[in-house]
Motif scaffolding. Structure first.
Motif, PDB file in Angstrom:
ATOM      1  N   ARG A 113       0.899  -0.882   0.345  1.00  0.00           N
ATOM      2  CA  ARG A 113       0.190  -0.064   0.267  1.00  0.00           C
ATOM      3  C   ARG A 113       0.897   1.091   0.101  1.00  0.00           C
ATOM      4  O   ARG A 113       0.517   2.141  -0.401  1.00  0.00           O
ATOM      5  N   TRP A 188      -6.538   2.872   6.441  1.00  0.00           N
ATOM      6  CA  TRP A 188      -6.388   1.858   5.218  1.00  0.00           C
ATOM      7  C   TRP A 188      -6.557   0.575   6.364  1.00  0.00           C
ATOM      8  O   TRP A 188      -7.041  -0.478   6.312  1.00  0.00           O
ATOM      9  N   ALA A 289      -8.278   3.741  -2.653  1.00  0.00           N
ATOM     10  CA  ALA A 289      -8.214   2.543  -2.214  1.00  0.00           C
ATOM     11  C   ALA A 289      -9.765   2.467  -1.357  1.00  0.00           C
ATOM     12  O   ALA A 289     -10.468   1.206  -1.734  1.00  0.00           O
TER      13      ALA A 289
END
Length: 308
Positions: A113, A188, A289
């Motif tokens: 990521r 995230w 994302a």
């Protein structure tokens, strides 16, 4: 009182002072020392119904002094009431398999990521594993997971507990490695823990055709409003949730992805201008994302049965 009991009592008091409700575990073990539902006597704290370890965990110094007065109980921290999300990174050796450790698989997730995991309150375990403590973002309720993030990574949140530093097993002790205050769980990771496997279309949330336009307009407006009003310290979590929600509408074909990304970017403009660590690059990454994740679990609209 022996030295071990005294030390464990002091650890329990220290953890309670952090605002983390604690409860006793069996001496030298990881299991709760409190009775279970099947053996509940229905007296004392359970007179109006069984109270489990999560309900009986406490930050009250007097109760802690009493509980650890004579017995060297290990210490459990009730994660949910403590507003904690703990990443439990196991070693491959613990499971008897030749595989990457939890630390390795977490590092691989971060590399994929393009992010770095912030330093936070950390405890090492007798088996060579690591517990990394984070706080849950406001308004987010996370549950326990086992291996859903990656191999050898479990999480402890609502409904779970973690063995606290100071606790002792025959193999060794749980030792405090980093005593800085826990930081908020990165957006995230919140997003990854909230994601669920895609379900069959018939099981997805459906939007009736007659409500399609009004639902979409309201959903878009509400999510953008939340992003625009996001307070400092909540930017990533709120933006991630909004992007995920709009991604579900993108996946359903109800809104255009590029338009959703532009609207979110505009709504999040204040984040890059505020006195925090947000950057335009990070905002863009979080938006895309979230849209990607939501698109994979779309909301669907029932086809109209009305004749043309």
């Amino acid at each position: 009182m022996d030295a071990t009991t005294t030390a464990l009592r002091e650890w329990a008091l220290y953890l309670a002072a952090m605002g983390w409700p604690v409860f006793p575990l069996r001496p030298g073990e990881r299991a709760p020392a409190l009775h279970g539902r099947r053996r509940c006597p229905g007296t004392g704290p359970c007179v109006e119904g069984h109270q489990g370890w999560e309900q009986r965990a406490t930050v009250d110094p007097d109760r802690i002094q009493q509980a650890w007065a004579h017995t060297p109980y290990n210490i459990g921290i009730a994660a949910g009431p403590s507003n904690l999300v703990v990443l439990d990174l196991d070693t491959a050796a613990k499971t008897g398999r030749d595989a990457p450790d939890g630390t390795d698989t977490l590092a691989a997730l971060c590399r994929a990521r393009g992010v770095e995991l912030p330093q936070t309150y950390t405890v090492t375990t007798p088996h060579g594993g690591t517990h990394r403590y984070f706080t849950a973002p406001p308004g987010v309720v996370l549950r326990n997971t086992s291996g859903s993030l990656a191999q050898h990574i479990d999480t402890r949140a609502h409904g779970g507990y973690v063995v606290a530093p100071g606790s002792l097993l025959p193999e060794g002790g749980y030792e405090l490695h980093d005593d800085r205050d826990p930081v908020e769980l990165p957006a995230w990771l919140v997003q990854a823990l909230l994601e669920k496997p895609a379900q069959a279309t018939s099981a997805r949330a459906e939007i009736p055709p007659e409500r399609r336009d009004s639902y979409t307009t309201a959903a878009l407006r509400n999510e953008l409003d939340r992003v625009q009003r996001a307070a400092r310290g909540q930017h990533n979590a709120i933006l991630s949730r909004a992007a995920y929600a709009l991604g579900q509408l993108v996946g359903a074909g109800l809104i255009d992805r590029d338009a959703a990304a532009r609207d979110l970017t505009e709504a999040a403009g204040h984040m890059a201008r505020s006195d925090c660590d947000c950057t335009t690059r990070e905002i863009t990454r979080v938006i895309h994302a979230g849209l990607d994740a939501g698109t994979h679990r779309p909301r669907t609209a029932r086809p109209s049965t009305e004749a043309a």
